[in-house]
Structures are given as structure tokens and as C-alpha cells.
Design an enzyme around this catalytic site. Sequence first.
Site, short mmCIF file in Angstrom:
data_model
loop_
_atom_site.label_atom_id
_atom_site.label_comp_id
_atom_site.label_asym_id
_atom_site.label_seq_id
_atom_site.Cartn_x
_atom_site.Cartn_y
_atom_site.Cartn_z
N ARG A 190 0.85 -1.18 0.00
CA ARG A 190 0.00 0.00 0.00
C ARG A 190 0.89 1.24 0.00
O ARG A 190 1.46 1.59 1.01
CB ARG A 190 -0.91 -0.03 1.24
CG ARG A 190 -1.62 1.29 1.48
CD ARG A 190 -2.70 1.19 2.54
NE ARG A 190 -2.27 0.61 3.80
CZ ARG A 190 -1.63 1.27 4.78
NH1 ARG A 190 -1.29 2.54 4.61
NH2 ARG A 190 -1.32 0.65 5.89
N HIS A 217 -3.78 4.00 4.65
CA HIS A 217 -4.81 2.96 4.76
C HIS A 217 -6.15 3.52 4.28
O HIS A 217 -6.85 2.91 3.47
CB HIS A 217 -4.91 2.48 6.21
CG HIS A 217 -6.05 1.54 6.45
ND1 HIS A 217 -6.06 0.25 5.99
CD2 HIS A 217 -7.22 1.72 7.12
CE1 HIS A 217 -7.19 -0.34 6.35
NE2 HIS A 217 -7.91 0.53 7.03
N TYR A 268 4.23 5.44 11.09
CA TYR A 268 4.60 4.06 11.39
C TYR A 268 5.46 3.39 10.32
O TYR A 268 5.77 2.21 10.44
CB TYR A 268 3.35 3.21 11.66
CG TYR A 268 2.30 3.24 10.56
CD1 TYR A 268 2.41 2.44 9.42
CD2 TYR A 268 1.19 4.07 10.67
CE1 TYR A 268 1.45 2.47 8.43
CE2 TYR A 268 0.22 4.10 9.68
CZ TYR A 268 0.35 3.29 8.56
OH TYR A 268 -0.60 3.33 7.58
#
Length: 398
Positions: free
Chosen positions: A291, A295, A304
Site C-alpha cells: 500500500r 490505509h 509508522y
Amino acid sequence: MAKGQPPARDGRDDMAPEPEFVQLLTPEGERVEHPEYSVDFSDEEYRGLYRDLVVVRKLDTEATALQRQGELGLWASLLGQEAAQVGSGRALRTQDMAFPTYREHGVLYCRGIDPIMPLGLFRGVDQGAWDPIKHKFNMYTIVIGAQTLHAVGYAMGINLDGRIGGATPTAKRATAGGNGAGLDGDSGDEAVIAYFGDGASSQGDVNEAFIWAGVFHAPIVFFCQNNQYAISAPLERQTRVPLYQRAAGFGFPGVRVDGNDVLAAYAVTRTALDNARHGQGPTLVEAYTYRMGAHTTSDDPTRYRIASEVESWQAKDPILRVRRFLTNQGIADEAFFGEVDEQAAREAVHLRERVLSMPEPDPLSMFDNVYPNGSPLIDEERARHTEYLSSFAEGAHR
């Protein structure tokens, strides 16, 4: 035979190296052979796949921009996962049924559904307006993993109806989205495909679906897009073994494919669907992809993951590798690429215009289509809400 070997992310000594995956097109655009999987496309079909990838990405980018400008409540981007979705979507035959999550915009496009449809859902003007039966593409599912149980139930119904193993009439050659890339079946038998992500693989619903599919030999393909993160949780925080190997514990095969390789995604999915259609039961396909964006538009991936990781995956971009292949093989030239870019831009502008002109829904429409033949409870709720809305109109005249 050519396979890739992605490294473990955190470099811990106790992490076993990732196994190889099925690959037919390298990041450099070189065609490679595999002993079990292959494709045999015409030049037109190769160009059609490239067109799909570019248009799907452009529409997705436009939807992200619309959300950032306050025109959508939320958007789940597929950026980086185009090859997994277009490859698997084009492998479906017209009679096959797909059960998506909320991110399968590329599969939706390949099924010939108007790309405006999911934007109405995320704009809040409807709950998804396409006909699942007509398009053989179920409604988007927001509850993580729930669609896998729905898919298995549908697949069990196919078994009970005897629509597998050559029991149904021969189907004519057709394509799901009309670009010529891929429905070369010789049978009207049906199969089901259920999409989910690596995060959903940790959900109880998904594991229960595996059990039912295995025990009842359901004609289904579980297509896991492993994009490396369940929102912010990396893959190594979810599993100690590669996801595709979990299938063995439920009694059916699993295979890992390069999810950024549209040709491999097509070939592996086509084989798995054919096996299901011929009465050989379920398969778990793990599309190893990434990805590239957030998200959803409510997520900040910079909190992160590091930039160098994203850059390393950008070098494996699914669109760039097909473009390199087309150029290297003399299948397409700059004029073709420019025409595709112009088409994608036109479709994106058209999509934006249609989103901005979407009418506000009638508040009472929320009671429509709850039950096919109505319900006394729904009638009562509609009447109460009508009275509530009327109270505002009465107050305005006082």
C-alpha cells in the site's frame, strides 16, 4: 523459472526469509517463464491491461483529491495494488461472483461497473447503488472480513445447485470489462472470489470462512492482498509464517504471487478459479504487494513507516513495469502512452464533475429497500421520521 524473494522487514535473526513467489514480469519489464503459470495475450490485450492500470490509478487519485477537498467523507485508496486487482479482476469470467472489501475499485472497474458508484457510498448519498446480481460483484463490505463468510455461503450454494464440474452449459467467450484481456473459459460453471487484506486474515470471520470452505469443498478463491500493513500494524506483528501457508491447515492449497505483477496475478487467479470451477475446491492466493499511500484518508502512514521503505516499493511499481515491457517488446509507443494518459485524465475530470453534481438524498429514502416486501416496523419508523422532519417545516412558519 523466475521468482522474487522479498526480504523480511525488520531484519531480526529469528525471522525466516520470505519464500519465493510466482512472477511473470520483473520490475524491469522483462518477461520470465514459470513452470506452472503462463499467459498468452495478444498485443491488444497487453495494451488493454496497461490502460486498465493507468485509468484505475487516475480515478483513485481523483477520489483521494475529492476527499481532501471535503467532497467525500472518506476514501480507501488502492495506490500500489492496481496489478493485483486488475489481474485478478480480468481473470474472472462473466458468471463468477466477487465479494469485495471497501478497496476493490480496480476489480469493480473490471466488472464493468460505473466508477461513480463507490463514490456515492463514500460521499454518503447512498449505500452503494450497483446491482450485485447483474454485475456479479457484491456490495462493498466495511466490516473487516465479514464478506468472506458471505462468499463461502454463496459458493456452497453453487455446489448445492450443481453449477460446477461441467454440469452447466458452455458459456460464450466474453470479458468482464470489455478490454479483451481474459475470459477464455469453455464452461458455464461458476466460481467465487473473496477479497480481503492481510489485516483481515487475523479476523475470526476469515478463519471461520476457511473452515467452512475446506470442509464443504466450496468453489471459492480467497484473494488476500497482502499490502504489508493492517492500518499501522506491520505483517510480522500478525503472523509468524507466510499467509498463503495458512491454507494447508484448513485443507486446501495456497500460493503466493507477486502482487505488483499484473500478468502473474491474472495467471494465478485464473488457475485457482478454474480449479474451483472444476470441483477441486478452494485456494488461498496471497498477492504480495504494498500500500503506497495511507490505509484510508484518515490515516497518516508517516507515523509508522519510513520513507526508504516506500521508495523501495515504488521501484516495483506495477504500472511502470508494464510500460517497460510494452516498450521493450515494441508493443506500444509514446503516442499510445500519451493517449492513455489523456483518456485517464478525461475520465477523472468527468468523475469529479459527476461527484460534485450528485443530488442530496431524500432522508426518507433510508427506509427503502430494507426488506423486499416492506415491514410493519419499517413503516412505523418511516412514519415517525416523517413526523420528525415535518416538525422543522412547521417551526419555520411560526
